[in-house]
Enzyme design. Structure first.
Site, PDB file in Angstrom:
ATOM      1  N   LYS A 192       0.814  -1.213   0.000  1.00 53.84           N
ATOM      2  CA  LYS A 192       0.000   0.000   0.000  1.00 53.84           C
ATOM      3  C   LYS A 192       0.852   1.270   0.000  1.00 53.84           C
ATOM      4  O   LYS A 192       0.375   2.340  -0.385  1.00 53.84           O
ATOM      5  CB  LYS A 192      -0.947   0.009   1.193  1.00 53.84           C
ATOM      6  CG  LYS A 192      -1.745  -1.260   1.384  1.00 53.84           C
ATOM      7  CD  LYS A 192      -2.513  -1.685   0.141  1.00 53.84           C
ATOM      8  CE  LYS A 192      -3.321  -2.947   0.426  1.00 53.84           C
ATOM      9  NZ  LYS A 192      -4.009  -3.468  -0.761  1.00 53.84           N
TER      10      LYS A 192
ATOM     11  N   TYR B 219     -12.585 -14.386   3.790  1.00 45.60           N
ATOM     12  CA  TYR B 219     -11.538 -13.387   3.944  1.00 45.60           C
ATOM     13  C   TYR B 219     -10.976 -13.418   5.371  1.00 45.60           C
ATOM     14  O   TYR B 219     -11.723 -13.400   6.349  1.00 45.60           O
ATOM     15  CB  TYR B 219     -12.096 -11.988   3.651  1.00 45.60           C
ATOM     16  CG  TYR B 219     -11.103 -10.893   3.955  1.00 45.60           C
ATOM     17  CD1 TYR B 219     -10.175 -10.500   3.001  1.00 45.60           C
ATOM     18  CD2 TYR B 219     -11.067 -10.275   5.205  1.00 45.60           C
ATOM     19  CE1 TYR B 219      -9.236  -9.522   3.278  1.00 45.60           C
ATOM     20  CE2 TYR B 219     -10.139  -9.298   5.494  1.00 45.60           C
ATOM     21  CZ  TYR B 219      -9.227  -8.927   4.529  1.00 45.60           C
ATOM     22  OH  TYR B 219      -8.292  -7.950   4.820  1.00 45.60           O
TER      23      TYR B 219
ATOM     24  N   TYR C  37      -2.980 -12.194   3.090  1.00 46.75           N
ATOM     25  CA  TYR C  37      -2.713 -11.939   1.671  1.00 46.75           C
ATOM     26  C   TYR C  37      -1.553 -12.786   1.129  1.00 46.75           C
ATOM     27  O   TYR C  37      -1.771 -13.759   0.415  1.00 46.75           O
ATOM     28  CB  TYR C  37      -2.435 -10.439   1.456  1.00 46.75           C
ATOM     29  CG  TYR C  37      -3.614  -9.569   1.765  1.00 46.75           C
ATOM     30  CD1 TYR C  37      -4.605  -9.327   0.809  1.00 46.75           C
ATOM     31  CD2 TYR C  37      -3.765  -9.001   3.024  1.00 46.75           C
ATOM     32  CE1 TYR C  37      -5.695  -8.536   1.096  1.00 46.75           C
ATOM     33  CE2 TYR C  37      -4.861  -8.203   3.326  1.00 46.75           C
ATOM     34  CZ  TYR C  37      -5.826  -7.973   2.360  1.00 46.75           C
ATOM     35  OH  TYR C  37      -6.914  -7.196   2.654  1.00 46.75           O
TER      36      TYR C  37
END
Length: 336
Positions: free
Chosen positions: A49, A263, A289
């Protein structure tokens, strides 16, 4: 693609390392596996990010903003990195955290990213699972604006056409490294969630006619929805940066067989991938992730879906601090 046309703040020393994983390659019997270390983007333990935030924060500064607003799950890597960038730039930061993972485990709710969020002075508001989180941050931005603030709203994962510029830049950086090292790359594999990383990579590589496939290993949505989200954003990015001819639909590929129960829910494949990389290479993945992304890569290699003669680059999107939120799982269990 002339990225200097877009506002940007430089947040980390580039390029991030591109390293061969010799031990993992031997362990799996090929293909030749390399890793692009975007866990080494420095800011608050790094992660993918930060690349997006160079352009998002750049636009925020250009607009005179004094407050960054974003959203994510409780153990969001994106939120942690946004809070750090806001602190670095002298801005306030508010995040709405969704209880997307149903658990009462204290490690998940208070450790890892959450601990760092609080240390950096982030203002946190919680929302129940299933909330329309992007609508919620737009509403929060309007509330702060009405009170006289100058907020800049960043979508979940920093995934819009501005944030995705970070991975157009990464695609350029990766190909320059490969050319300088004499490496012909066959494909890039990475974890795909909010779509911005994959959309930026696809747009960047297609725009350079690199001939490198991108495979996203999904961490949340089913394959049709994930590919649709990535393709839509990749088209927007291509138009934004001026790529002639846009993006071919076949350039977007996601495999969503490794999500598991949902998730942020741990899987045995993720546990094996995290353990293998730690013990064979001294590289720390994250449980949400990169751990699932690597689990997908390992399984596809074992099945022969990725050939032994290929050269694959795994993009490490960071987030190892999240391991502390999953300590009970790695120690034998995870409380639901």
């Amino acid at each position: 693609m002339h990225l200097a046309r877009f506002p940007r703040v430089r947040l980390f020393p580039a390029p991030t390392p591109l390293e061969r994983l010799d031990n993992l390659t031997r362990h799996l019997g090929g293909p030749e596996i390399w890793i692009k270390r975007d866990d080494c983007t420095v800011v608050a333990t790094g992660g993918n990010k930060v690349r997006k935030l160079e352009f998002l924060a750049g636009e925020a500064v250009a607009q005179g903003a004094d407050h960054l607003i974003t959203q994510g799950a409780v153990q969001s890597n994106h939120v942690r990195q946004t809070a750090a960038v806001a602190a670095k730039l002298g801005m306030k930061c508010t995040a709405l955290l969704e209880h997307r993972v149903e658990t009462n485990d204290r490690a998940y709710l208070a450790s890892g990213n959450v601990l760092l969020d609080r240390l950096m002075g982030l203002t946190i508001e919680y929302r129940p699972g299933g909330t329309d989180m992007n609508a919620a941050i737009v509403a929060k931005g309007a509330e702060l604006r009405a009170a006289g603030g100058k907020p800049y709203v960043i979508p979940g994962g920093g995934s819009n056409r501005v944030g995705a510029l970070g991975y157009v830049s990464c695609a350029q950086e990766l190909m320059q490294q490969a050319d300088e090292m004499g490496l012909k790359i066959d494909r890039v594999v990475h974890a795909t969630g909010s779509a911005g990383t994959q959309a930026g990579l696809v747009a960047g590589l297609e725009g350079m006619n690199a001939g490198v496939r991108v495979l996203g290993i999904g961490v949340r949505l089913p394959k049709p929805a994930q590919e649709a989200n990535v393709f839509k954003l990749a088209q927007e990015v291509a138009e934004y940066v001026g790529i002639r001819g846009g993006i071919a639909r076949e350039a977007v590929e996601a495999n969503c067989d490794y999500v598991g129960p949902g998730y942020g829910q741990p899987t045995e494949g993720m546990r094996e991938a995290v353990t293998l990389l730690a013990q064979l290479e001294g590289v720390l993945l994250d449980p949400v992730y990169s751990g699932k992304g690597m689990a997908g890569l390992i399984d596809l290699i074992r099945k022969g879906a990725i050939g032994a003669n290929e050269r694959v680059v795994f993009l490490h999107t960071g987030g190892a601090v999240g391991l502390f939120g999953y300590e009970p799982f790695f120690d034998g269990g995870f409380a639901n």
